[in-house]
Design a protein around this motif. Sequence first.
Motif, PDB file in Angstrom:
ATOM      1  N   ARG A  38     -10.772 -13.120   1.005  1.00  0.00           N
ATOM      2  CA  ARG A  38      -9.350 -13.717   0.189  1.00  0.00           C
ATOM      3  C   ARG A  38      -8.521 -13.885   1.453  1.00  0.00           C
ATOM      4  O   ARG A  38      -7.481 -14.557   0.792  1.00  0.00           O
ATOM      5  CB  ARG A  38      -8.920 -12.477  -0.704  1.00  0.00           C
ATOM      6  N   LYS A  45      -6.778 -10.375   7.141  1.00  0.00           N
ATOM      7  CA  LYS A  45      -6.595  -9.026   6.407  1.00  0.00           C
ATOM      8  C   LYS A  45      -7.107  -7.870   7.140  1.00  0.00           C
ATOM      9  O   LYS A  45      -7.050  -6.721   6.704  1.00  0.00           O
ATOM     10  CB  LYS A  45      -6.955  -8.949   4.840  1.00  0.00           C
ATOM     11  N   ARG A 130     -10.202 -15.075  -3.832  1.00  0.00           N
ATOM     12  CA  ARG A 130      -9.925 -13.639  -3.965  1.00  0.00           C
ATOM     13  C   ARG A 130     -11.070 -13.286  -5.301  1.00  0.00           C
ATOM     14  O   ARG A 130     -11.298 -13.984  -6.103  1.00  0.00           O
ATOM     15  CB  ARG A 130      -8.606 -13.258  -4.701  1.00  0.00           C
ATOM     16  N   ASN A 163      -9.408   0.279   0.594  1.00  0.00           N
ATOM     17  CA  ASN A 163      -8.630   0.082  -0.405  1.00  0.00           C
ATOM     18  C   ASN A 163      -9.497  -0.522  -1.539  1.00  0.00           C
ATOM     19  O   ASN A 163      -9.447  -1.560  -1.894  1.00  0.00           O
ATOM     20  CB  ASN A 163      -7.392  -0.667  -0.130  1.00  0.00           C
ATOM     21  N   SER A 164     -10.451   0.352  -2.141  1.00  0.00           N
ATOM     22  CA  SER A 164     -11.493   0.037  -2.848  1.00  0.00           C
ATOM     23  C   SER A 164     -11.155  -0.321  -4.235  1.00  0.00           C
ATOM     24  O   SER A 164     -11.763   0.412  -5.087  1.00  0.00           O
ATOM     25  CB  SER A 164     -12.840   0.800  -2.593  1.00  0.00           C
ATOM     26  N   ILE A 165     -10.348  -1.266  -4.686  1.00  0.00           N
ATOM     27  CA  ILE A 165      -9.826  -1.407  -5.933  1.00  0.00           C
ATOM     28  C   ILE A 165     -11.001  -1.990  -6.972  1.00  0.00           C
ATOM     29  O   ILE A 165     -10.935  -1.566  -7.988  1.00  0.00           O
ATOM     30  CB  ILE A 165      -8.596  -2.379  -6.130  1.00  0.00           C
ATOM     31  N   GLU A 168     -13.425   0.752  -7.920  1.00  0.00           N
ATOM     32  CA  GLU A 168     -12.697   1.731  -8.721  1.00  0.00           C
ATOM     33  C   GLU A 168     -12.279   1.228 -10.029  1.00  0.00           C
ATOM     34  O   GLU A 168     -12.541   1.961 -11.114  1.00  0.00           O
ATOM     35  CB  GLU A 168     -11.432   2.223  -8.029  1.00  0.00           C
ATOM     36  N   LYS A 175     -11.832   7.642  -8.445  1.00  0.00           N
ATOM     37  CA  LYS A 175     -10.272   7.172  -7.717  1.00  0.00           C
ATOM     38  C   LYS A 175     -10.252   8.076  -6.412  1.00  0.00           C
ATOM     39  O   LYS A 175     -10.335   9.025  -6.228  1.00  0.00           O
ATOM     40  CB  LYS A 175      -9.509   7.640  -8.921  1.00  0.00           C
ATOM     41  N   THR A 176      -9.621   6.955  -5.559  1.00  0.00           N
ATOM     42  CA  THR A 176      -9.157   7.694  -4.214  1.00  0.00           C
ATOM     43  C   THR A 176      -7.880   8.690  -4.326  1.00  0.00           C
ATOM     44  O   THR A 176      -7.010   8.174  -4.912  1.00  0.00           O
ATOM     45  CB  THR A 176      -8.812   6.594  -3.387  1.00  0.00           C
ATOM     46  N   PRO A 178      -4.795  11.175  -2.519  1.00  0.00           N
ATOM     47  CA  PRO A 178      -4.070  10.949  -1.342  1.00  0.00           C
ATOM     48  C   PRO A 178      -4.835  11.685  -0.204  1.00  0.00           C
ATOM     49  O   PRO A 178      -4.707  11.334   1.031  1.00  0.00           O
ATOM     50  CB  PRO A 178      -2.740  11.525  -1.698  1.00  0.00           C
ATOM     51  N   VAL A 181      -7.612   9.879   2.103  1.00  0.00           N
ATOM     52  CA  VAL A 181      -7.202   8.768   3.185  1.00  0.00           C
ATOM     53  C   VAL A 181      -5.980   9.078   4.009  1.00  0.00           C
ATOM     54  O   VAL A 181      -5.269   9.849   3.597  1.00  0.00           O
ATOM     55  CB  VAL A 181      -7.261   7.502   2.120  1.00  0.00           C
ATOM     56  N   HIS A 280      -2.692  -0.196   7.733  1.00  0.00           N
ATOM     57  CA  HIS A 280      -4.176  -0.263   6.908  1.00  0.00           C
ATOM     58  C   HIS A 280      -4.519   1.340   6.435  1.00  0.00           C
ATOM     59  O   HIS A 280      -4.277   2.332   7.289  1.00  0.00           O
ATOM     60  CB  HIS A 280      -4.983  -0.931   7.810  1.00  0.00           C
ATOM     61  N   LEU A 281      -5.198   1.403   5.505  1.00  0.00           N
ATOM     62  CA  LEU A 281      -5.837   2.538   5.032  1.00  0.00           C
ATOM     63  C   LEU A 281      -7.106   2.898   6.002  1.00  0.00           C
ATOM     64  O   LEU A 281      -7.884   2.148   6.458  1.00  0.00           O
ATOM     65  CB  LEU A 281      -6.191   2.582   3.549  1.00  0.00           C
TER      66      LEU A 281
ATOM     67  N   CYS B  70      -1.670  -2.503   2.418  1.00  0.00           N
ATOM     68  CA  CYS B  70      -2.739  -1.346   2.604  1.00  0.00           C
ATOM     69  C   CYS B  70      -3.046  -0.587   1.543  1.00  0.00           C
ATOM     70  O   CYS B  70      -4.232   0.034   1.601  1.00  0.00           O
ATOM     71  CB  CYS B  70      -1.571  -0.293   3.670  1.00  0.00           C
ATOM     72  N   ILE B  75      -2.195   4.797  -4.113  1.00  0.00           N
ATOM     73  CA  ILE B  75      -2.849   5.819  -3.951  1.00  0.00           C
ATOM     74  C   ILE B  75      -1.945   7.103  -4.127  1.00  0.00           C
ATOM     75  O   ILE B  75      -2.170   8.137  -4.599  1.00  0.00           O
ATOM     76  CB  ILE B  75      -3.677   6.179  -2.853  1.00  0.00           C
ATOM     77  N   TYR B  95      -2.592 -11.372   9.017  1.00  0.00           N
ATOM     78  CA  TYR B  95      -2.678 -10.608  10.403  1.00  0.00           C
ATOM     79  C   TYR B  95      -3.189 -11.618  11.623  1.00  0.00           C
ATOM     80  O   TYR B  95      -4.249 -12.332  11.478  1.00  0.00           O
ATOM     81  CB  TYR B  95      -3.390  -9.396  10.376  1.00  0.00           C
TER      82      TYR B  95
END
Lengths: 430, 98
Positions: A38, A45, A130, A163-165, A168, A175-176, A178, A181, A280-281, B70, B75, B95
């Motif tokens: 993307r 990214k 994307r 960030n595996s949307i 999910e 679902k992730t 808190p 991560v 970043h996560l 991010c 979340i 970036y």
Amino acid sequence: MKYLSEKFDVIIVGGGPSGLTAAYFLAKAGLNCVVLERGKELGAKNVYGGRIYSHNLFNIFPGFEKEAPIERWVRKERIFVLDKNDGLSIEFHKSNEQLKNSFTAYLTKFVKWLGEKAEGEGALIATGVRVDSLLLENNYVRGVIADGEKMEADYTIVAEGANSILLENAGLKKKTEPHEVALGIKEVIRLDEQTINQRFGLESSEEGLAGLLLGEASKGMIGGGFLYTMRNEVAIGVVVRLDEFERRRIYSHEIVEDLRLHPMLKPLLRGGYMLEYSAHLIVEKGASDEKELYGNGYLVVGDAAGFELNTGLTVRGVDFAIESGKLAADTIIEAHEKGKNGAEALKIYVNKLRESFVLKELKAFRKAPKFLRNRRIYEVYPKILCSFFRDIYTVKGVPKRLYPTLRGNMKGKISILTLFKDLIGAVRSL
Amino acid sequence: MSSSIDERKLSIDERLSLDNFEIDKESHIIVDTNICRRCASKVCVYACPAHLYRLENGEIIFNYEGCLECGTCRIVCPLGAIKWNNPRGGFGIHYRYG
């Protein structure tokens, strides 16, 4: 985008280290594959702290050390334990035999290099594309929807990152939460290479330092800090587990600036200027359940599969990403020869992961995430250590023997029993 | 480049101004502020590293420009008020030193 309307053997979602490694090996084996990224270009990214462990790179990309954009080989490992205004550090200086075990690099540049390798083997890399969703039909992933258009493939490799949307949203991953991560925030500070060499005690510009910071670095929250010397820059940052913000209500963007100006770090960075601010996560919970690693028509690699390992002292992701990308490619090459793409045929991916260091190491450290959830590691022990050294190094003409001083510093903070419990916990999980 | 950063904290806006963005016309994040009104936590205000969630008169104000992509807000949001999508291909943060 016209060339994307043809049908591919393999679609790879995401042009990071895992996706590009998979593309390299698939293309090398003659499969028709495309990487959908993307970002406007590869690396746009990608964010991480700054270090790649090289053990598997020597096997997977022989000669990489002559071509890859390496900033510095890590000669020194320094652990900082910080309190508000003081701190201690311990440094390990490596011998030449160990020097090439890890290097600092910008992931942004590293994946561009990986992309060139993959393209050199004939992989197609489409940037600025994307993926909107996975194309899920009757419990089968048949490709993706990208920029509103259907793209079909026999195999899909999901390399979408932490960030595996997509997974999910498709219901292929839980679902992730808190606590699973952490947020990593990084600042890149430009200095010049001679200044970096002098300040960090480095013999040459080929060699660098990697720092791990505990305690005040994350304001006592579950997490820590990092520091990596690049050729002409220093990358510093903080990592905080996401559930900590609910409890402590501290602005994440302030933590890294307080760290940059900590009395122990400020002189190391003096005269520098900031080039970039990034975030970043980071996956903290360990590998996804095996059932979430593959299915009909698809495989999951890299961060999206939870292949990141924090042992408290070492934090790794890129070597796992690259290995899993290679194993995913091997799996598909084998399945493709048999003309199969169902979950049964792709299950060998898990076997390959189990035989490799990916699941061997992640399994060996499966108790680590729980142990590292112990808040005393971040809140209590750094303060005790710092106050102990503060007392020992403050001579006032009164007797201060080591053990009574330590007990004095522990008083009211922690009991001997709890200390032993934590030590046993560390032995069992790390 | 800006004056010395040795002795002072940089504001989040100063730091975001160092980053390269290709900002899309449309937001890739949709926040249902009706849900935010009944959220006691509002933890997004603290967790977002770009400080894009701010409180004004007790209400959440959100701006997608400056998003570091991010995924933290998605979340941490306890009520599922945040609909998160990746920005369109080629848009968003770019970036250089990631």
